[in-house]
Design a protein around this motif. Structure first.
Motif: not given
Length: 256
Positions: A234-243
């Motif tokens: 919930d804190l980071m999101g379902h799928r954190p993506r590094a850009v």
């Protein structure tokens, strides 16, 4: 693998998730209870009962997961799912505790293994069936049938819809990544839970009570992990993506 996509398509088309969930739960309970009737040498009976109970359980697990988007907002899906898995693991520990008590009592009475092993099967089936009653009483089917009354709402039409979904899914890279993650996750769960008892007896040399205690500890660790990581999701999101951008890494949270 063969039945769940077709059942999912049928459940979507006919708004039959709850009905199918009831049938899958009953099938799992009956299949598990049927193991109590497997005596010495009844290998075929035991294999059929195990196969049926596992198939029905897996179908029910998929069906009940489909209700989650209707039960909680998107920003709390991780924690709500974690709570659900946590209660599930505690249910497993309750079943193991009752089974362990039954085994110890039977051994204290000098009863043979052929007596107390079938009892554990009945305990497992009973706890699972009783726990599901609350779901059947409170859970509602909010979806509407996709098929109109004049249209074919049977399994054949659902399979046609499933084939269309398969073609459309190729354009969704996130879905492919999610399915790949599911393969790894389910493999880990199967090894940790389903094979823990098989590994514990011949390798570390655990006895039956020791093996049951090992499974209890595995369930405790799993319950704590599911509970904690749900809030992390919930804190980071379902799928954190590094850009990469601007000379430094930035985290873009899915959905925000």
């Amino acid at each position: 693998m063969l039945t769940m996509p077709a059942l999912g398509a049928y459940a979507d088309r006919c708004a039959a998730r709850k009905r199918l969930l009831v049938l899958s739960t009953l099938g799992c309970v009956v299949g598990t209870a049927a193991l109590a009737g497997a005596g010495p040498g009844d290998v075929a009976w035991a294999l059929v009962a195990i196969a049926l109970s596992c198939v029905f359980y897996s179908c029910g697990e998929s069906l009940i997961a489909a209700f989650l988007p209707e039960l909680t907002p998107e920003d709390r899906m991780g924690s709500e799912s974690g709570w659900g898995w946590r209660f599930g693991y505690f249910g497993g520990m309750l079943t193991l505790g009752l089974s362990l008590w039954s085994v110890l009592w039977a051994r204290g009475q000098g009863l043979p293994v052929s007596y107390f092993v079938p009892v554990t099967m009945l305990i497992t089936a009973g706890v699972f069936g009783f726990s599901a009653l609350l779901t059947f009483a409170l859970l509602k089917e909010h979806a509407s049938p996709q098929a109109r009354p004049a249209e074919d709402a049977g399994l054949r039409a659902s399979l046609v819809r499933l084939e269309c979904t398969r073609h459309e899914a190729r354009s969704f890279q996130d879905l492919s990544a999610r399915l790949a993650c599911s393969v790894a996750c389910q493999a880990g769960i199967s090894v940790a839970i389903a094979l823990a008892a098989v590994y514990a007896q011949p390798v570390p040399g655990f006895q039956q009570t020791g093996t049951m205690m090992l499974i209890v500890l595995v369930n405790i660790a799993a319950a704590l992990g599911a509970f904690a990581w749900g809030y992390v999701q919930d804190l980071m999101g379902h799928r954190p993506r590094a850009v990469l951008g601007g000379g430094r890494d930035r985290w873009l949270v899915h959905g925000q």
